[in-house]
Design a protein around this motif. Structure first.
Motif, mmCIF file in Angstrom:
data_model
loop_
_atom_site.group_PDB
_atom_site.id
_atom_site.type_symbol
_atom_site.label_atom_id
_atom_site.label_comp_id
_atom_site.label_asym_id
_atom_site.label_seq_id
_atom_site.Cartn_x
_atom_site.Cartn_y
_atom_site.Cartn_z
ATOM 1 N N SER A 2 34.002 56.180 -7.691
ATOM 2 C CA SER A 2 33.021 56.751 -6.775
ATOM 3 C C SER A 2 31.766 57.128 -7.550
ATOM 4 C CB SER A 2 33.599 57.974 -6.063
ATOM 5 O OG SER A 2 33.829 59.013 -6.974
ATOM 6 N N ARG A 20 26.766 63.974 6.028
ATOM 7 C CA ARG A 20 27.976 63.149 5.920
ATOM 8 C C ARG A 20 27.914 61.975 6.900
ATOM 9 N NH1 ARG A 20 33.229 63.475 4.102
ATOM 10 N NH2 ARG A 20 32.911 65.586 3.318
ATOM 11 N N GLU A 24 28.143 58.100 5.878
ATOM 12 C CA GLU A 24 29.371 57.389 6.260
ATOM 13 C C GLU A 24 29.074 56.051 6.929
ATOM 14 O OE1 GLU A 24 31.594 60.336 8.484
ATOM 15 O OE2 GLU A 24 32.845 60.739 6.733
ATOM 16 N N THR A 28 32.731 55.145 2.418
ATOM 17 C CA THR A 28 33.613 56.303 2.476
ATOM 18 C C THR A 28 33.026 57.461 1.678
ATOM 19 O OG1 THR A 28 35.506 54.832 2.641
ATOM 20 C CG2 THR A 28 35.952 57.110 2.019
ATOM 21 N N THR A 30 33.382 61.011 -0.019
ATOM 22 C CA THR A 30 34.408 61.884 -0.573
ATOM 23 C C THR A 30 34.033 63.352 -0.411
ATOM 24 O OG1 THR A 30 34.815 60.181 -2.233
ATOM 25 C CG2 THR A 30 35.781 62.337 -2.642
ATOM 26 N N SER A 31 32.744 63.664 -0.671
ATOM 27 C CA SER A 31 32.303 65.058 -0.550
ATOM 28 C C SER A 31 30.804 65.139 -0.306
ATOM 29 C CB SER A 31 32.652 65.844 -1.821
ATOM 30 O OG SER A 31 31.883 65.386 -2.921
ATOM 31 N N GLU A 50 29.146 62.414 -2.702
ATOM 32 C CA GLU A 50 29.998 61.559 -3.530
ATOM 33 C C GLU A 50 30.656 60.548 -2.603
ATOM 34 O OE1 GLU A 50 33.430 61.956 -6.954
ATOM 35 O OE2 GLU A 50 32.399 63.732 -6.233
ATOM 36 N N MET A 51 30.549 59.269 -2.971
ATOM 37 C CA MET A 51 31.100 58.207 -2.128
ATOM 38 C C MET A 51 31.468 56.987 -2.954
ATOM 39 S SD MET A 51 27.622 57.092 -0.078
ATOM 40 C CE MET A 51 28.489 56.048 1.065
ATOM 41 N N ASP A 52 32.144 56.012 -2.324
ATOM 42 C CA ASP A 52 32.573 54.805 -3.024
ATOM 43 C C ASP A 52 31.366 54.047 -3.584
ATOM 44 O OD1 ASP A 52 32.224 52.208 -0.988
ATOM 45 O OD2 ASP A 52 32.396 54.136 0.027
#
Length: 87
Positions: A2, A20, A24, A28, A30-31, A50-52
């Motif tokens: 990530s 978010r 999105e 994905t 995460t936070s 935080e994301m992929d």
């Protein structure tokens, strides 16, 4: 893996759920962490998502400079936090 993204120039009224939802759309998440002033608790106009990896790259391409709540977002990969000396 990530990636952590810096999100700047946020409206002070922006919420974590709004941020978010915007991210999105690209992958994905995460936070989400919107930074607040320690003394007043008021939003400081920036935060971190935080994301992929693939979604992060797509989010940077699509959201950097885009209007969000009346302000143009600044989105890029977050730099590691520098150690600050106490004195």
């Amino acid at each position: 893996m990530s990636k952590k993204l810096y999100v700047g120039n946020l409206s002070w009224s922006a919420t974590e759920s709004e941020v978010r939802a915007a991210f999105e759309a690209y992958g994905t998440v995460t936070s989400v962490n919107l930074v607040e002033d320690r003394e007043t608790g008021r939003a400081r106009g920036f935060g971190f998502v935080e994301m992929d990896d693939a979604g992060a790259e797509e989010a940077i391409r699509n959201l950097d400079g885009r209007d969000f709540g009346g302000r143009n977002l600044k989105v890029n990969e977050a730099k590691p936090r520098e150690q600050r000396s106490r004195w």
